[in-house]
Design a protein around this motif. Structure first.
Motif, mmCIF file in Angstrom:
data_model
loop_
_atom_site.group_PDB
_atom_site.id
_atom_site.type_symbol
_atom_site.label_atom_id
_atom_site.label_comp_id
_atom_site.label_asym_id
_atom_site.label_seq_id
_atom_site.Cartn_x
_atom_site.Cartn_y
_atom_site.Cartn_z
ATOM 1 N N UNK A 106 6.586 12.169 14.021
ATOM 2 C CA UNK A 106 7.116 10.848 14.370
ATOM 3 C C UNK A 106 6.381 9.751 13.619
ATOM 4 N N UNK A 107 5.047 9.874 13.497
ATOM 5 C CA UNK A 107 4.264 8.888 12.759
ATOM 6 C C UNK A 107 4.668 8.873 11.292
ATOM 7 N N UNK A 108 4.826 10.070 10.721
ATOM 8 C CA UNK A 108 5.216 10.158 9.316
ATOM 9 C C UNK A 108 6.605 9.563 9.108
ATOM 10 N N UNK A 109 7.519 9.817 10.030
ATOM 11 C CA UNK A 109 8.874 9.271 9.922
ATOM 12 C C UNK A 109 8.851 7.755 10.007
ATOM 13 N N UNK A 110 8.005 7.211 10.896
ATOM 14 C CA UNK A 110 7.902 5.756 11.024
ATOM 15 C C UNK A 110 7.386 5.141 9.734
ATOM 16 N N UNK A 132 -3.876 6.507 2.773
ATOM 17 C CA UNK A 132 -5.251 6.431 3.263
ATOM 18 C C UNK A 132 -5.797 7.829 3.541
ATOM 19 N N UNK A 133 -4.970 8.702 4.082
ATOM 20 C CA UNK A 133 -5.415 10.065 4.373
ATOM 21 C C UNK A 133 -5.829 10.800 3.095
ATOM 22 N N UNK A 134 -5.023 10.691 2.047
ATOM 23 C CA UNK A 134 -5.360 11.364 0.792
ATOM 24 C C UNK A 134 -6.595 10.749 0.153
ATOM 25 N N UNK A 135 -6.668 9.421 0.146
ATOM 26 C CA UNK A 135 -7.834 8.774 -0.457
ATOM 27 C C UNK A 135 -9.105 9.130 0.305
ATOM 28 N N UNK A 136 -9.007 9.245 1.629
ATOM 29 C CA UNK A 136 -10.178 9.645 2.439
ATOM 30 C C UNK A 136 -10.611 11.054 2.097
ATOM 31 N N UNK A 137 -9.651 11.958 1.925
ATOM 32 C CA UNK A 137 -10.017 13.334 1.594
ATOM 33 C C UNK A 137 -10.629 13.410 0.197
ATOM 34 N N UNK A 153 -0.824 3.266 8.499
ATOM 35 C CA UNK A 153 -1.532 4.535 8.569
ATOM 36 C C UNK A 153 -1.761 4.871 10.034
ATOM 37 N N UNK A 154 -1.213 5.999 10.478
ATOM 38 C CA UNK A 154 -1.314 6.405 11.879
ATOM 39 C C UNK A 154 -0.865 5.279 12.817
ATOM 40 N N UNK A 155 0.272 4.693 12.507
ATOM 41 C CA UNK A 155 0.882 3.597 13.288
ATOM 42 C C UNK A 155 0.013 2.350 13.353
ATOM 43 N N UNK A 156 -0.952 2.226 12.476
ATOM 44 C CA UNK A 156 -1.813 1.059 12.440
ATOM 45 C C UNK A 156 -1.627 0.359 11.098
#
Length: 188
Positions: free
Chosen positions: A11-15, A167-172, A105-108
């Motif tokens: 749902x987060x990804x779809x949003x 953000x998730x990819x850059x964090x990893x 990112x993560x609804x934020x």
């Protein structure tokens, strides 16, 4: 329980995808130059464009994170778009700008700046004038491209800014020393 977690994640990804699809549906794109190539991003996520100024560097960051800036009391990370594309770090000139983009990112909501060589103009590119992204032959990752916009007799690379600024990819990447890990599954 895991299906609920997966469902929430989906749902987060779809949003996130819906937010960026809305940007592209407007048909208006900011065009800019980066290392001699013309790129475009949807204008709905752009908050402002500011003159390049000195950044505060943050130790132990990947080379594509140039530093942070203070915008009205908020700390905004600034990404070197050239380095994010796997190229040499950009050398700012007097025409360089920082484009502040609101991402989700993560609804934020989060603001991220990108350094570009120069901003060109806002163009309206109709959906009928957008070709699919090429699968090969570009100087950047294929998953960073959402399409090729036809403008007069030239093409403009339309970026999938949600992937470029993931953000998730850059964090990893930061957690593995900032060096990109080649994953052939990313390229379709």
């Amino acid at each position: 329980m895991s299906s609920l977690v997966q469902s929430g994640t989906l749902k987060k990804m779809a949003a996130q995808e819906n937010a960026f699809s809305a940007m592209e549906e407007s048909g208006q794109y900011l065009t800019f130059l980066q290392r001699g190539e013309m790129f475009a991003i949807g204008i709905l996520g752009i908050k402002e464009i500011i003159e390049y100024a000195n950044l505060t560097t943050v130790p132990l960051m990947p080379k594509f994170i140039s530093g942070v800036i203070n915008i009205r009391g908020a700390v905004v990370p600034v990404i070197d778009l050239s380095a994010r594309f796997g190229r040499e770090t950009a050398v700012p000139t007097r025409r360089s700008c920082i484009v502040i983009i609101e991402t989700v990112n993560d609804n934020e909501k989060m603001d991220i700046g990108i350094i570009v060589d120069s901003v060109s103009e806002v163009l309206e590119i109709l959906p009928t004038d957008i070709e699919p992204a090429p699968r090969f032959g570009t100087n950047i990752r294929a998953d960073f491209i959402s399409g090729m916009g036809k403008v007069n007799d030239d093409f403009v690379i339309i970026l999938d800014i949600s992937r470029v600024l993931s953000v998730n990819e850059m964090s990893s990447l930061a957690s593995v020393g900032g060096e990109p890990v080649l994953d052939i599954n990313l390229v379709e």
